[in-house]
Design a protein around this motif. Sequence first.
Motif, PDB file in Angstrom:
ATOM      1  N   ASP A 107       1.528  10.044  -4.210  1.00  0.00           N
ATOM      2  CA  ASP A 107       1.655  11.270  -3.012  1.00  0.00           C
ATOM      3  C   ASP A 107       2.085   9.572  -1.426  1.00  0.00           C
ATOM      4  O   ASP A 107       3.357  10.738  -1.281  1.00  0.00           O
TER       5      ASP A 107
ATOM      6  N   GLU B   3      -4.215  13.936   3.064  1.00  0.00           N
ATOM      7  CA  GLU B   3      -3.635  14.119   1.557  1.00  0.00           C
ATOM      8  C   GLU B   3      -2.725  14.223   0.968  1.00  0.00           C
ATOM      9  O   GLU B   3      -2.094  14.274   0.391  1.00  0.00           O
ATOM     10  N   TYR B   4      -1.857  13.068   2.352  1.00  0.00           N
ATOM     11  CA  TYR B   4      -0.384  12.766   2.122  1.00  0.00           C
ATOM     12  C   TYR B   4      -0.423  11.436   1.219  1.00  0.00           C
ATOM     13  O   TYR B   4       0.576  10.002   0.650  1.00  0.00           O
TER      14      TYR B   4
END
Length: 290
Positions: A87, A140-141
């Motif tokens: 990610d 989230e990244y």
Amino acid sequence: MGNTFCFFCGCIGQASVGVVEHWGRFHRVAQPGFHFFNPLAGECLAGVLSTRIASLDVRIETKTKDNVFVQLLCSIQYRVVKENADDAFYELQNPQEQIQAYVFDVTRAIVPRMNLDDLFEQKGEVAKAVLEELHKVMGEYGYSIEHILMVDIIPDPSVRKAMNEINAAQRMLLASEFKGDAEKVLLVKKAEAEAEAKYLGGVGVARQRQAITDGLRENILNFSGKVEGTSAKEVMDLIMVTQYFDTIKDLGNSSKNTTIFIPHGPGHVRDIGDQIRNGVMEAASAQVIE
């Protein structure tokens, strides 16, 4: 995020992870160590990410609730999560700009609700709010926000000067109050000392006069007992003459005294004795009347 390296083998250093692609698609995360790749089968090393903690300093200019412009210097410490390295590699083109944008957004939403004094006292709360927001978004990244430090709060120079002047004025006021209290205590103590000194001086004079009276009485009685035919008045006159000449002698021997003109003669000694005797008799009669 990085270039593709089509090698048959490669070595990934410690505190780093490699992103391996298969025919252009993400395949796996390569841990630190020596790895073999098969370019003929479409496998290659797409890039390497460091998992060390990185630091990003962000300077934010914003306004407080009491309309004071300040600059906040914030230090963000973040790192790539190994398990989510894909990610971090594919989602963000520039993670530092992303972090900086979120710091601007959160800080400029919180600080305008606080006064300048509250901002200095609660800067840890501001850092905590920024940490929570970044941890949620950047997680989230594939990034983990480790720490956020509010390094410095810099108000406008004119505001800083005014704050220093207010602080100096308050300290001068406090110093004046302490000085006034000290002077008050000093005056009270001085007055008490003067009153005590006057009281003790009065006691000393009274004792001195009592001692003189007792001495004169004793001398008169002794002289009258030893010399027959003498009265108390004659003895008193003799003592007064003796004291009179002793006083003149002391005045002459003292170098500190200036010239003193006094009437002198046998009659003056008698006058002094009469005045003292009349004073004693008046005092005695006053006590009898009371």
